[in-house]
Design an enzyme around this catalytic site. Structure first.
Site, PDB file in Angstrom:
ATOM      1  N   GLN A   1      12.194  -5.253  21.645  1.00  0.00           N
ATOM      2  CA  GLN A   1      12.980  -4.509  21.313  1.00  0.00           C
ATOM      3  C   GLN A   1      13.825  -3.753  21.729  1.00  0.00           C
ATOM      4  OE1 GLN A   1      13.085  -6.597  16.734  1.00  0.00           O
ATOM      5  NE2 GLN A   1      10.589  -6.001  17.481  1.00  0.00           N
TER       6      GLN A   1
ATOM      7  N   HIS B   1      18.224  -5.501  23.018  1.00  0.00           N
ATOM      8  CA  HIS B   1      18.527  -4.313  22.420  1.00  0.00           C
ATOM      9  C   HIS B   1      19.625  -3.252  23.295  1.00  0.00           C
ATOM     10  CE1 HIS B   1      16.075  -5.302  18.107  1.00  0.00           C
ATOM     11  NE2 HIS B   1      17.264  -5.558  18.388  1.00  0.00           N
TER      12      HIS B   1
HETATM   13  N1  APR Z   1      -0.043   1.294  16.771  1.00  0.00           N
HETATM   14  C1  APR Z   1       0.259   0.252  16.093  1.00  0.00           C
HETATM   15  N2  APR Z   1       1.355   0.085  15.049  1.00  0.00           N
HETATM   16  C2  APR Z   1       2.395   1.330  15.490  1.00  0.00           C
HETATM   17  C3  APR Z   1       2.305   2.100  16.507  1.00  0.00           C
HETATM   18  C4  APR Z   1       1.385   2.326  17.007  1.00  0.00           C
HETATM   19  N3  APR Z   1       1.068   3.753  18.008  1.00  0.00           N
HETATM   20  N4  APR Z   1       3.096   3.299  15.684  1.00  0.00           N
HETATM   21  C5  APR Z   1       3.820   2.396  15.106  1.00  0.00           C
HETATM   22  N5  APR Z   1       3.738   1.426  14.357  1.00  0.00           N
HETATM   23  C6  APR Z   1       4.617   0.386  13.798  1.00  0.00           C
HETATM   24  C7  APR Z   1       4.610   0.397  12.370  1.00  0.00           C
HETATM   25  O1  APR Z   1       3.810   0.308  11.601  1.00  0.00           O
HETATM   26  C8  APR Z   1       5.807   0.213  12.111  1.00  0.00           C
HETATM   27  O2  APR Z   1       5.894  -0.875  11.279  1.00  0.00           O
HETATM   28  O3  APR Z   1       5.390   0.385  14.556  1.00  0.00           O
HETATM   29  C9  APR Z   1       6.353  -0.909  14.028  1.00  0.00           C
HETATM   30  C10 APR Z   1       7.896  -0.632  13.623  1.00  0.00           C
HETATM   31  O4  APR Z   1       8.418  -1.337  13.378  1.00  0.00           O
HETATM   32  P1  APR Z   1      10.086  -0.276  13.233  1.00  0.00           P
HETATM   33  O5  APR Z   1       9.707   0.891  13.406  1.00  0.00           O
HETATM   34  O6  APR Z   1      11.093  -1.145  12.257  1.00  0.00           O
HETATM   35  O7  APR Z   1      10.210  -0.683  14.772  1.00  0.00           O
HETATM   36  P2  APR Z   1      11.398  -2.247  15.502  1.00  0.00           P
HETATM   37  O8  APR Z   1       9.794  -3.274  14.946  1.00  0.00           O
HETATM   38  O9  APR Z   1      10.637  -2.158  16.815  1.00  0.00           O
HETATM   39  O10 APR Z   1      13.138  -2.554  14.920  1.00  0.00           O
HETATM   40  C11 APR Z   1      13.568  -3.426  15.676  1.00  0.00           C
HETATM   41  O11 APR Z   1      14.873  -2.217  14.716  1.00  0.00           O
HETATM   42  O12 APR Z   1      16.605  -0.944  13.825  1.00  0.00           O
HETATM   43  C12 APR Z   1      16.274  -1.618  14.526  1.00  0.00           C
HETATM   44  O13 APR Z   1      17.379  -1.753  16.753  1.00  0.00           O
HETATM   45  C13 APR Z   1      16.085  -1.085  16.316  1.00  0.00           C
HETATM   46  O14 APR Z   1      14.834  -2.733  17.940  1.00  0.00           O
HETATM   47  C14 APR Z   1      14.913  -1.927  16.606  1.00  0.00           C
HETATM   48  C15 APR Z   1      14.510  -2.595  15.177  1.00  0.00           C
END
Ligand code: APR
Length: 237
Positions: free
Chosen positions: A96, A114
């Site tokens: 993503q 994305h």
């Molecule tokens: N190790 C493990 N987990 C992690 C770490 C890490 N170093 N850093 C962050 N996280 C976890 C967080 O706890 C969170 O639940 O990664 C997750 C990231 O989730 P989001 O911030 O929601 O990102 P994502 O799932 O990629 O979002 C999906 O949403 O806004 C849109 O287009 C955007 O592609 C994105 C989509």
């Protein structure tokens, strides 16, 4: 993860979210403290409406994100995935993320659901440029049209080819590993289910819980991805 799942599997697909790149220095979106959407309303900066009605803030937001992916680089987690692909232990990546870090680390067969911040394109004629072209001035195409990042905005459809590839890979996987995603955005968050329904083992590595944890064969919370992958690599030796 059970010691030999990576060795045992015939077709391993890795699905990544923004949590894959926080150890590179890029913020994710929904983490309690650092998430981008904790500070900004995505509809104001990352939607089609923002592109049309809020151009100044839209351009400022994306210029900062383009600078981020130029300033930071892949972390050891990205590098382990690329190494395992070369060793035949990982077959493809569904991401993503729009930072391009999987490819920079050497991964191939990457489906960017994305889009990417490494490219921008003209809103009028569609010509594609490297995203440096977006960083200053009026960010216009040679045809005079305005440039925009080649990422999927809220309110837009996902690009067809990466989606089709991701579906095919999820259906083919016998091991499907989710790394660093809250699994809160559809349709991307459906791929772990597709894999599970097609007989794959599902492993979720995410600091926080996700809505799909109950479907997983193994869940690893409250640990950093880089450290988990380093540990798995040690098991493979
Ligand atoms: N190790 C493990 N987990 C992690 C770490 C890490 N170093 N850093 C962050 N996280 C976890 C967080 O706890 C969170 O639940 O990664 C997750 C990231 O989730 P989001 O911030 O929601 O990102 P994502 O799932 O990629 O979002 C999906 O949403 O806004 C849109 O287009 C955007 O592609 C994105 C989509």
């Amino acid at each position: 993860m059970k010691k030999n799942w990576l060795n045992e599997a015939n077709y391993t697909v890795v699905f990544t979210g923004a949590g894959m790149s926080t150890e590179s220095g890029l913020p994710d979106f929904r983490s309690a403290n650092q998430g981008l959407w904790q500070q900004k309303d995505p509809s104001q900066v990352a939607s089609v409406q923002a592109l049309n009605d809020n151009a100044e803030e839209f351009i400022d937001f994306y210029r900062k994100r383009v600078l981020g992916v130029k300033e930071f680089e892949p972390n050891k987690g990205h590098r382990y995935l690329a190494q395992w692909q070369k060793q035949g232990l990982v077959q493809s990546i569904i991401t993503q993320n729009v930072d391009g870090f999987h490819q920079q680390a050497g991964s191939e067969n990457v489906a960017e659901l994305h889009g990417t911040l490494q490219k921008v394109h003209c809103q009028s004629c569609g010509t594609s440029y490297n995203s440096e072209e977006f960083l200053d001035g009026e960010a216009r195409c040679t045809c005079g049209g305005l440039l925009r990042p080649s990422v999927v905005l809220f309110g837009e459809m996902l690009p067809g080819d990466p989606f089709d590839m991701a579906l095919q890979e999820a259906e083919r996987a016998d091991l499907f590993i989710v790394l660093g995603s809250s699994l809160s955005v559809s349709p991307a968050n459906q791929f772990p289910l597709v894999a599970k329904e097609n007989g794959a083992r599902l492993v979720i590595v995410n600091r926080e819980s996700t809505p799909f944890d109950d479907y997983a064969d193994e869940v690893i919370h409250e640990r950093n991805i880089g450290e988990v992958l380093e540990e798995w690599d040690g098991l493979l030796k």
